[in-house]
Design an enzyme around this catalytic site. Structure first.
Site, PDB file in Angstrom:
ATOM      1  N   SER A 120       0.827  -1.216   0.000  1.00 36.45           N
ATOM      2  CA  SER A 120       0.000   0.000   0.000  1.00 36.45           C
ATOM      3  C   SER A 120       0.853   1.254   0.000  1.00 36.45           C
ATOM      4  O   SER A 120       0.332   2.339  -0.207  1.00 36.45           O
ATOM      5  CB  SER A 120      -0.848   0.045   1.271  1.00 36.45           C
ATOM      6  OG  SER A 120      -1.647  -1.088   1.383  1.00 36.45           O
ATOM      7  N   GLU A 153      -4.075   0.272  -8.792  1.00 35.81           N
ATOM      8  CA  GLU A 153      -3.031   1.271  -9.043  1.00 35.81           C
ATOM      9  C   GLU A 153      -1.795   0.527  -9.531  1.00 35.81           C
ATOM     10  O   GLU A 153      -1.340  -0.395  -8.850  1.00 35.81           O
ATOM     11  CB  GLU A 153      -2.632   1.958  -7.721  1.00 35.81           C
ATOM     12  CG  GLU A 153      -3.280   3.270  -7.434  1.00 35.81           C
ATOM     13  CD  GLU A 153      -2.737   3.917  -6.143  1.00 35.81           C
ATOM     14  OE1 GLU A 153      -2.597   5.136  -6.148  1.00 35.81           O
ATOM     15  OE2 GLU A 153      -2.486   3.236  -5.133  1.00 35.81           O
ATOM     16  N   ASN A 191      -3.553   5.976  -1.054  1.00 40.65           N
ATOM     17  CA  ASN A 191      -3.288   6.039   0.395  1.00 40.65           C
ATOM     18  C   ASN A 191      -2.588   7.317   0.835  1.00 40.65           C
ATOM     19  O   ASN A 191      -2.635   7.669   2.009  1.00 40.65           O
ATOM     20  CB  ASN A 191      -2.502   4.806   0.833  1.00 40.65           C
ATOM     21  CG  ASN A 191      -3.420   3.602   0.922  1.00 40.65           C
ATOM     22  OD1 ASN A 191      -4.462   3.666   1.552  1.00 40.65           O
ATOM     23  ND2 ASN A 191      -3.049   2.529   0.262  1.00 40.65           N
TER      24      ASN A 191
HETATM   25  P1  NAD Z   1      -3.477  -9.735   6.253  1.00 41.21           P
HETATM   26  O1  NAD Z   1      -2.928  -9.512   7.615  1.00 41.21           O
HETATM   27  O2  NAD Z   1      -4.939 -10.030   6.094  1.00 41.21           O
HETATM   28  O3  NAD Z   1      -2.692 -10.935   5.535  1.00 41.21           O
HETATM   29  C1  NAD Z   1      -1.298 -11.056   5.480  1.00 41.21           C
HETATM   30  C2  NAD Z   1      -0.979 -12.521   5.176  1.00 41.21           C
HETATM   31  O4  NAD Z   1       0.421 -12.633   4.888  1.00 41.21           O
HETATM   32  C3  NAD Z   1      -1.273 -13.454   6.356  1.00 41.21           C
HETATM   33  O5  NAD Z   1      -2.085 -14.543   5.926  1.00 41.21           O
HETATM   34  C4  NAD Z   1       0.110 -13.918   6.772  1.00 41.21           C
HETATM   35  O6  NAD Z   1       0.141 -15.231   7.312  1.00 41.21           O
HETATM   36  C5  NAD Z   1       0.870 -13.859   5.435  1.00 41.21           C
HETATM   37  N1  NAD Z   1       2.312 -13.873   5.615  1.00 41.21           N
HETATM   38  C6  NAD Z   1       3.057 -13.261   6.569  1.00 41.21           C
HETATM   39  N2  NAD Z   1       4.364 -13.583   6.439  1.00 41.21           N
HETATM   40  C7  NAD Z   1       4.439 -14.428   5.369  1.00 41.21           C
HETATM   41  C8  NAD Z   1       5.516 -15.128   4.750  1.00 41.21           C
HETATM   42  N3  NAD Z   1       6.757 -14.993   5.178  1.00 41.21           N
HETATM   43  N4  NAD Z   1       5.241 -15.916   3.686  1.00 41.21           N
HETATM   44  C9  NAD Z   1       3.976 -16.050   3.239  1.00 41.21           C
HETATM   45  N5  NAD Z   1       2.918 -15.414   3.794  1.00 41.21           N
HETATM   46  C10 NAD Z   1       3.140 -14.612   4.839  1.00 41.21           C
HETATM   47  O7  NAD Z   1      -3.059  -8.436   5.405  1.00 41.21           O
HETATM   48  P2  NAD Z   1      -3.812  -7.809   4.120  1.00 41.21           P
HETATM   49  O8  NAD Z   1      -4.828  -6.825   4.584  1.00 41.21           O
HETATM   50  O9  NAD Z   1      -4.197  -8.916   3.202  1.00 41.21           O
HETATM   51  O10 NAD Z   1      -2.613  -6.948   3.479  1.00 41.21           O
HETATM   52  C11 NAD Z   1      -1.620  -7.572   2.699  1.00 41.21           C
HETATM   53  C12 NAD Z   1      -0.898  -6.534   1.850  1.00 41.21           C
HETATM   54  O11 NAD Z   1      -1.831  -5.861   1.009  1.00 41.21           O
HETATM   55  C13 NAD Z   1      -0.162  -5.454   2.634  1.00 41.21           C
HETATM   56  O12 NAD Z   1       1.015  -5.105   1.959  1.00 41.21           O
HETATM   57  C14 NAD Z   1      -1.162  -4.302   2.614  1.00 41.21           C
HETATM   58  O13 NAD Z   1      -0.568  -3.048   2.756  1.00 41.21           O
HETATM   59  C15 NAD Z   1      -1.737  -4.471   1.219  1.00 41.21           C
HETATM   60  N6  NAD Z   1      -3.069  -3.885   1.036  1.00 41.21           N
HETATM   61  C16 NAD Z   1      -4.007  -3.970   2.030  1.00 41.21           C
HETATM   62  C17 NAD Z   1      -5.258  -3.405   1.846  1.00 41.21           C
HETATM   63  C18 NAD Z   1      -6.297  -3.505   2.927  1.00 41.21           C
HETATM   64  O14 NAD Z   1      -7.298  -2.769   2.858  1.00 41.21           O
HETATM   65  N7  NAD Z   1      -6.157  -4.366   3.903  1.00 41.21           N
HETATM   66  C19 NAD Z   1      -5.566  -2.772   0.644  1.00 41.21           C
HETATM   67  C20 NAD Z   1      -4.601  -2.720  -0.383  1.00 41.21           C
HETATM   68  C21 NAD Z   1      -3.343  -3.280  -0.160  1.00 41.21           C
END
Ligand code: NAD
Length: 292
Positions: A120, A153, A191
């Site tokens: 993000s 994006e 963001n």
């Molecule tokens: P989340 O906490 O729901 O999921 C993260 C996942 O990554 C978990 O299942 C975790 O076990 C896994 N993980 C952690 N370490 C790992 C590893 N070493 N190998 C494999 N998997 C691993 O988080 P999210 O909300 O899905 O966000 C994920 C990404 O997407 C982040 O970079 C976030 O900034 C981005 N993002 C989030 C949103 C949002 O609204 N939540 C929107 C756009 C982008």
């Protein structure tokens, strides 16, 4: 140009599950990888439940759901990403975690495979430089929830090649999403604008200007936002919100991006929002109850 047929998704959380969902519906073969097979499998279960919701809403047919599910595999280990044409990393918003993942998976990826991050906020150029393929690396930033939100994006790092960018464009087009392009600066476009607004809403709560309910109602009815900013923060994940504010604060060195201490406190408590059952609202009962 690499023809993209197989997608690898790293992280089976909110975003990874969503990316795998829309990719499989669009006809791509998808392998989803997380810290354990069980975790990846949980992601597949989430996708199945979300496909059921789309089916019940008349958005897809039973055959689409079955076909999409048949195209998704929960990986047993990183080796399962070895035949992917494009891998999209969607692990936690933590640069150290992302760097470790890139080191782990670059060792198994085909040399011509493309690598993308759903970050993000973190610098695409810096993440790319930690891989063996900066020219085949870019940001593909989906919005949450991925099956519902129209925008993606695209963010090029300084080294991203035209071929990589064009292949990513073709992929996003096949998903039926709209695209904007952002230069590689902290938190990109969405963001950079959204997160300081959410952080300000948390300051408004912290300074006692309004309660959770008053702040969310004010912005829903007063600014016509579909969701209040605190409700949205819970939906995004408060850990993710805090990480993005830290990237803005560190990257732009401007005190206006100082993360609100109340946001820090919620994250330290493990009250990360919806995904943890509690954040600015408590989701453990029938209806969400404000926690302040
Ligand atoms: P989340 O906490 O729901 O999921 C993260 C996942 O990554 C978990 O299942 C975790 O076990 C896994 N993980 C952690 N370490 C790992 C590893 N070493 N190998 C494999 N998997 C691993 O988080 P999210 O909300 O899905 O966000 C994920 C990404 O997407 C982040 O970079 C976030 O900034 C981005 N993002 C989030 C949103 C949002 O609204 N939540 C929107 C756009 C982008």
């Amino acid at each position: 140009m690499v023809e993209i047929r197989k997608i690898g998704v790293v992280g089976a959380g909110q975003m990874g599950a969503g990316i795998a969902h829309v990719s499989a519906l669009a006809g791509y073969e998808v392998t989803i990888f997380d810290v354990s097979h069980e975790r990846a499998q949980k992601g597949v279960e989430t996708i199945a439940a979300n496909l059921d919701r789309q089916l019940a809403g008349g958005k897809i047919a039973e055959a689409d759901k079955e076909a999409a599910l048949s195209r998704i595999i929960a990986a047993d280990g990183a080796g399962a990403l070895g035949d992917a044409d494009l891998v999209i990393e969607a692990a936690n918003e933590d640069e150290a975690i992302k760097r470790r993942i890139f080191a782990q998976i670059c060792a198994v990826l085909r040399p011509d495979a493309l690598l993308a991050t759903n970050t993000s906020s973190i610098s695409i150029t810096r993440l790319a430089a930690s891989t063996d393929r900066p020219e085949r690396f870019l940001g593909i930033h989906f919005m949450n929830p991925v099956p519902v939100m129209k925008l993606v994006e695209l963010v090029r790092g300084i080294a991203t090649s035209d071929e990589t960018y064009e292949a990513a464009r073709a992929y996003v087009e096949r998903l039926g999403k709209a695209m904007t392009v952002s230069e590689d600066f902290p938190a990109f476009i969405v963001n950079r604008i959204l997160m300081p607004m959410i952080n300000e809403a948390i300051y408004t709560l912290y300074e006692g200007v309004g309660s959770v309910d008053n702040i969310d109602t004010a912005m829903k009815l007063g600014a016509n936002h579909p969701m209040g900013p605190l409700q949205l923060a819970d939906f995004i994940g408060l850990d993710t919100c805090l990480s993005i504010m830290q990237v803005l604060h560190d990257g732009l060195s401007d005190s206006k991006y100082r993360p609100c201490p109340l946001l820090v406190k919620y994250v330290e408590a493990g009250w990360l929002g919806r995904k943890a059952g509690r954040g600015f609202y408590d989701y453990r009962g029938e209806t969400p109850v404000p926690t302040r």
